[in-house]
Write a protein that holds these residues in place. Structure first.
Motif, PDB file in Angstrom:
ATOM      1  N   SER A 114     -14.568  12.773  12.740  1.00  0.00           N
ATOM      2  CA  SER A 114     -15.845  12.222  12.299  1.00  0.00           C
ATOM      3  C   SER A 114     -15.632  10.794  11.807  1.00  0.00           C
ATOM      4  CB  SER A 114     -16.437  13.087  11.185  1.00  0.00           C
ATOM      5  OG  SER A 114     -15.613  13.042  10.044  1.00  0.00           O
ATOM      6  N   PRO A 115     -16.608   9.910  12.023  1.00  0.00           N
ATOM      7  CA  PRO A 115     -16.448   8.497  11.648  1.00  0.00           C
ATOM      8  C   PRO A 115     -16.077   8.293  10.174  1.00  0.00           C
ATOM      9  CG  PRO A 115     -18.392   8.768  13.013  1.00  0.00           C
ATOM     10  CD  PRO A 115     -17.878  10.151  12.705  1.00  0.00           C
ATOM     11  N   GLU A 116     -16.614   9.115   9.282  1.00  0.00           N
ATOM     12  CA  GLU A 116     -16.332   8.914   7.862  1.00  0.00           C
ATOM     13  C   GLU A 116     -14.915   9.343   7.471  1.00  0.00           C
ATOM     14  OE1 GLU A 116     -19.172  10.389   9.033  1.00  0.00           O
ATOM     15  OE2 GLU A 116     -18.795  12.511   8.741  1.00  0.00           O
ATOM     16  N   ASN A 117     -14.243  10.157   8.267  1.00  0.00           N
ATOM     17  CA  ASN A 117     -12.881  10.616   7.963  1.00  0.00           C
ATOM     18  C   ASN A 117     -11.848  10.149   8.990  1.00  0.00           C
ATOM     19  OD1 ASN A 117     -13.784  12.065   5.711  1.00  0.00           O
ATOM     20  ND2 ASN A 117     -14.355  13.810   6.993  1.00  0.00           N
ATOM     21  N   ARG A 118     -12.264   9.307   9.910  1.00  0.00           N
ATOM     22  CA  ARG A 118     -11.399   8.922  11.034  1.00  0.00           C
ATOM     23  C   ARG A 118     -10.211   8.073  10.575  1.00  0.00           C
ATOM     24  NH1 ARG A 118     -14.971   6.716  14.932  1.00  0.00           N
ATOM     25  NH2 ARG A 118     -15.206   8.873  15.565  1.00  0.00           N
ATOM     26  N   VAL A 119      -9.028   8.450  11.054  1.00  0.00           N
ATOM     27  CA  VAL A 119      -7.838   7.620  10.901  1.00  0.00           C
ATOM     28  C   VAL A 119      -7.735   6.810  12.187  1.00  0.00           C
ATOM     29  CG1 VAL A 119      -5.330   7.609  10.686  1.00  0.00           C
ATOM     30  CG2 VAL A 119      -6.679   9.291   9.423  1.00  0.00           C
ATOM     31  N   GLU A 120      -7.743   5.482  12.054  1.00  0.00           N
ATOM     32  CA  GLU A 120      -7.751   4.609  13.228  1.00  0.00           C
ATOM     33  C   GLU A 120      -6.579   4.908  14.152  1.00  0.00           C
ATOM     34  OE1 GLU A 120      -8.941   0.076  13.609  1.00  0.00           O
ATOM     35  OE2 GLU A 120      -6.973   0.302  12.705  1.00  0.00           O
ATOM     36  N   ALA A 121      -6.844   4.947  15.444  1.00  0.00           N
ATOM     37  CA  ALA A 121      -5.793   5.176  16.444  1.00  0.00           C
ATOM     38  C   ALA A 121      -4.835   3.990  16.476  1.00  0.00           C
ATOM     39  CB  ALA A 121      -6.411   5.381  17.826  1.00  0.00           C
ATOM     40  N   SER A 122      -3.583   4.264  16.737  1.00  0.00           N
ATOM     41  CA  SER A 122      -2.603   3.173  16.815  1.00  0.00           C
ATOM     42  C   SER A 122      -2.891   2.262  18.002  1.00  0.00           C
ATOM     43  CB  SER A 122      -1.184   3.734  16.909  1.00  0.00           C
ATOM     44  OG  SER A 122      -1.028   4.442  18.126  1.00  0.00           O
ATOM     45  N   SER A 123      -3.532   2.800  19.033  1.00  0.00           N
ATOM     46  CA  SER A 123      -3.870   2.004  20.220  1.00  0.00           C
ATOM     47  C   SER A 123      -5.362   1.703  20.253  1.00  0.00           C
ATOM     48  CB  SER A 123      -3.445   2.757  21.487  1.00  0.00           C
ATOM     49  OG  SER A 123      -4.094   4.019  21.541  1.00  0.00           O
ATOM     50  N   ASN A 124      -5.906   1.321  19.098  1.00  0.00           N
ATOM     51  CA  ASN A 124      -7.344   1.045  19.027  1.00  0.00           C
ATOM     52  C   ASN A 124      -7.689  -0.200  19.841  1.00  0.00           C
ATOM     53  OD1 ASN A 124      -7.483  -1.432  17.165  1.00  0.00           O
ATOM     54  ND2 ASN A 124      -6.143  -0.021  16.056  1.00  0.00           N
ATOM     55  N   PHE A 125      -8.977  -0.437  20.043  1.00  0.00           N
ATOM     56  CA  PHE A 125      -9.405  -1.539  20.907  1.00  0.00           C
ATOM     57  C   PHE A 125      -9.097  -2.921  20.331  1.00  0.00           C
ATOM     58  CE2 PHE A 125     -12.234   1.896  22.545  1.00  0.00           C
ATOM     59  CZ  PHE A 125     -11.661   1.972  23.799  1.00  0.00           C
ATOM     60  N   ASN A 126      -8.950  -3.033  19.006  1.00  0.00           N
ATOM     61  CA  ASN A 126      -8.546  -4.323  18.427  1.00  0.00           C
ATOM     62  C   ASN A 126      -7.159  -4.726  18.913  1.00  0.00           C
ATOM     63  OD1 ASN A 126     -10.855  -4.736  16.869  1.00  0.00           O
ATOM     64  ND2 ASN A 126     -10.042  -3.478  15.203  1.00  0.00           N
ATOM     65  N   TYR A 127      -6.344  -3.742  19.218  1.00  0.00           N
ATOM     66  CA  TYR A 127      -4.991  -3.983  19.705  1.00  0.00           C
ATOM     67  C   TYR A 127      -4.955  -3.956  21.234  1.00  0.00           C
ATOM     68  CZ  TYR A 127      -0.276  -2.608  21.106  1.00  0.00           C
ATOM     69  OH  TYR A 127       0.932  -2.526  21.745  1.00  0.00           O
ATOM     70  N   SER A 128      -5.533  -2.897  21.814  1.00  0.00           N
ATOM     71  CA  SER A 128      -5.412  -2.704  23.261  1.00  0.00           C
ATOM     72  C   SER A 128      -6.260  -3.689  24.061  1.00  0.00           C
ATOM     73  CB  SER A 128      -5.766  -1.266  23.649  1.00  0.00           C
ATOM     74  OG  SER A 128      -7.093  -0.956  23.277  1.00  0.00           O
ATOM     75  N   GLY A 129      -7.355  -4.192  23.489  1.00  0.00           N
ATOM     76  CA  GLY A 129      -8.175  -5.184  24.198  1.00  0.00           C
ATOM     77  C   GLY A 129      -7.402  -6.464  24.484  1.00  0.00           C
ATOM     78  N   PRO A 130      -6.822  -7.113  23.443  1.00  0.00           N
ATOM     79  CA  PRO A 130      -6.018  -8.310  23.702  1.00  0.00           C
ATOM     80  C   PRO A 130      -4.783  -8.035  24.580  1.00  0.00           C
ATOM     81  CG  PRO A 130      -6.668  -8.244  21.412  1.00  0.00           C
ATOM     82  CD  PRO A 130      -7.062  -6.921  22.003  1.00  0.00           C
ATOM     83  N   LEU A 131      -4.180  -6.857  24.434  1.00  0.00           N
ATOM     84  CA  LEU A 131      -3.041  -6.515  25.292  1.00  0.00           C
ATOM     85  C   LEU A 131      -3.483  -6.448  26.747  1.00  0.00           C
ATOM     86  CD1 LEU A 131      -0.085  -5.663  25.687  1.00  0.00           C
ATOM     87  CD2 LEU A 131      -0.831  -3.302  25.310  1.00  0.00           C
ATOM     88  N   ASN A 132      -4.623  -5.814  27.008  1.00  0.00           N
ATOM     89  CA  ASN A 132      -5.152  -5.736  28.366  1.00  0.00           C
ATOM     90  C   ASN A 132      -5.484  -7.132  28.894  1.00  0.00           C
ATOM     91  OD1 ASN A 132      -6.222  -4.135  30.668  1.00  0.00           O
ATOM     92  ND2 ASN A 132      -8.106  -5.140  30.056  1.00  0.00           N
ATOM     93  N   GLU A 133      -6.040  -7.988  28.036  1.00  0.00           N
ATOM     94  CA  GLU A 133      -6.345  -9.367  28.433  1.00  0.00           C
ATOM     95  C   GLU A 133      -5.072 -10.081  28.895  1.00  0.00           C
ATOM     96  OE1 GLU A 133      -7.858 -13.485  26.307  1.00  0.00           O
ATOM     97  OE2 GLU A 133      -8.415 -11.572  25.407  1.00  0.00           O
ATOM     98  N   MET A 134      -3.965  -9.864  28.171  1.00  0.00           N
ATOM     99  CA  MET A 134      -2.696 -10.493  28.543  1.00  0.00           C
ATOM    100  C   MET A 134      -2.213  -9.995  29.911  1.00  0.00           C
ATOM    101  SD  MET A 134       1.028 -10.258  26.701  1.00  0.00           S
ATOM    102  CE  MET A 134       1.444  -8.683  27.426  1.00  0.00           C
ATOM    103  N   VAL A 135      -2.299  -8.686  30.139  1.00  0.00           N
ATOM    104  CA  VAL A 135      -1.841  -8.116  31.403  1.00  0.00           C
ATOM    105  C   VAL A 135      -2.703  -8.623  32.564  1.00  0.00           C
ATOM    106  CG1 VAL A 135      -1.571  -5.959  32.703  1.00  0.00           C
ATOM    107  CG2 VAL A 135      -0.814  -6.083  30.321  1.00  0.00           C
ATOM    108  N   VAL A 136      -4.011  -8.643  32.373  1.00  0.00           N
ATOM    109  CA  VAL A 136      -4.914  -9.133  33.417  1.00  0.00           C
ATOM    110  C   VAL A 136      -4.662 -10.618  33.689  1.00  0.00           C
ATOM    111  CG1 VAL A 136      -7.337  -9.569  33.986  1.00  0.00           C
ATOM    112  CG2 VAL A 136      -6.660  -7.370  33.034  1.00  0.00           C
ATOM    113  N   MET A 137      -4.385 -11.393  32.636  1.00  0.00           N
ATOM    114  CA  MET A 137      -4.082 -12.815  32.818  1.00  0.00           C
ATOM    115  C   MET A 137      -2.807 -12.988  33.648  1.00  0.00           C
ATOM    116  SD  MET A 137      -5.110 -15.799  32.361  1.00  0.00           S
ATOM    117  CE  MET A 137      -4.280 -17.211  33.024  1.00  0.00           C
ATOM    118  N   GLY A 138      -1.805 -12.142  33.398  1.00  0.00           N
ATOM    119  CA  GLY A 138      -0.581 -12.197  34.213  1.00  0.00           C
ATOM    120  C   GLY A 138      -0.874 -11.898  35.673  1.00  0.00           C
TER     121      GLY A 138
END
Length: 191
Positions: A114-138
């Motif tokens: 549930s959103p009120e008890n959620r522990v953020e994923a280690s691969s959340n979009f704040n992290y995985s979005g820029p990582l994907n941007e780097m891979v696509v740029m390559g």
């Protein structure tokens, strides 16, 4: 269209302000320039001086070499089996939550909570979005290599700043190789 059989790409991240400073960083500390080299399809990097004879850099489907100022940290795919080239034992501070399963299942767990008890994923979009941007740029760099220039990426605007509408990309349509009188001959056709 398909991915190339193999590729190598160099990406340079200039010195910049830390958007999300981490524990241990000094206030107003800048991140230094970082060069990231990506190899795949059997292309391997030059191994650093002192690499153990016969040791395969491929561990669990990949390998990473971090060239630091004090040592070189080596690990396999997804950071497995870290070791230091000097022989010292790596001692990483455990200030982040450890993912015991896989990062995929950690993400599934976070989605189900549930959103009120959620522990953020280690691969959340704040992290995985820029990582994907780097891979696509390559991949874009490989795709646009016939421009024969370094590509300059503006992440905020999400565009390459040094190409124009008049630039033309040459794509290999067919590439044949024959030998005539003992000499190699190439016939490369472009679109």
């Amino acid at each position: 269209d398909c991915a190339p059989v193999s590729q190598s790409v160099k990406m340079t991240f200039p010195a910049r302000d830390a958007k999300r400073p981490w524990k241990g960083m000094k206030k107003n500390e800048q991140l230094k320039q970082v060069d990231v080299y990506w190899y795949d399809g059997g292309i391997k990097p030059m191994l650093p001086e002192g690499w153990p004879d016969g040791k395969n850099p491929n561990d669990s489907g990949g390998g990473v070499i971090f060239h630091g100022t004090k040592d070189k940290l080596i690990c396999g795919c997804y950071g497995v089996n870290p070791w230091l080239l000097s022989g010292r034992v790596p001692e990483a501070p455990k200030f982040r939550r450890r993912v015991e399963e896989s990062h995929e299942m950690d993400w599934v767990r976070a989605v189900k909570e549930s959103p009120e008890n959620r522990v953020e994923a280690s691969s959340n979009f704040n992290y995985s979005g820029p990582l994907n941007e780097m891979v696509v740029m390559g991949n874009l760099g490989v795709r646009l290599q016939s421009l024969n220039r370094e590509l300059l990426w503006d992440g905020e605007a999400m565009k390459i700043t040094n190409i124009s509408d008049s630039d033309e990309v040459s794509i290999v349509k067919s590439d044949t190789f024959t030998i005539h009188n003992g000499h190699p001959s190439f016939d490369t056709q472009h679109d």
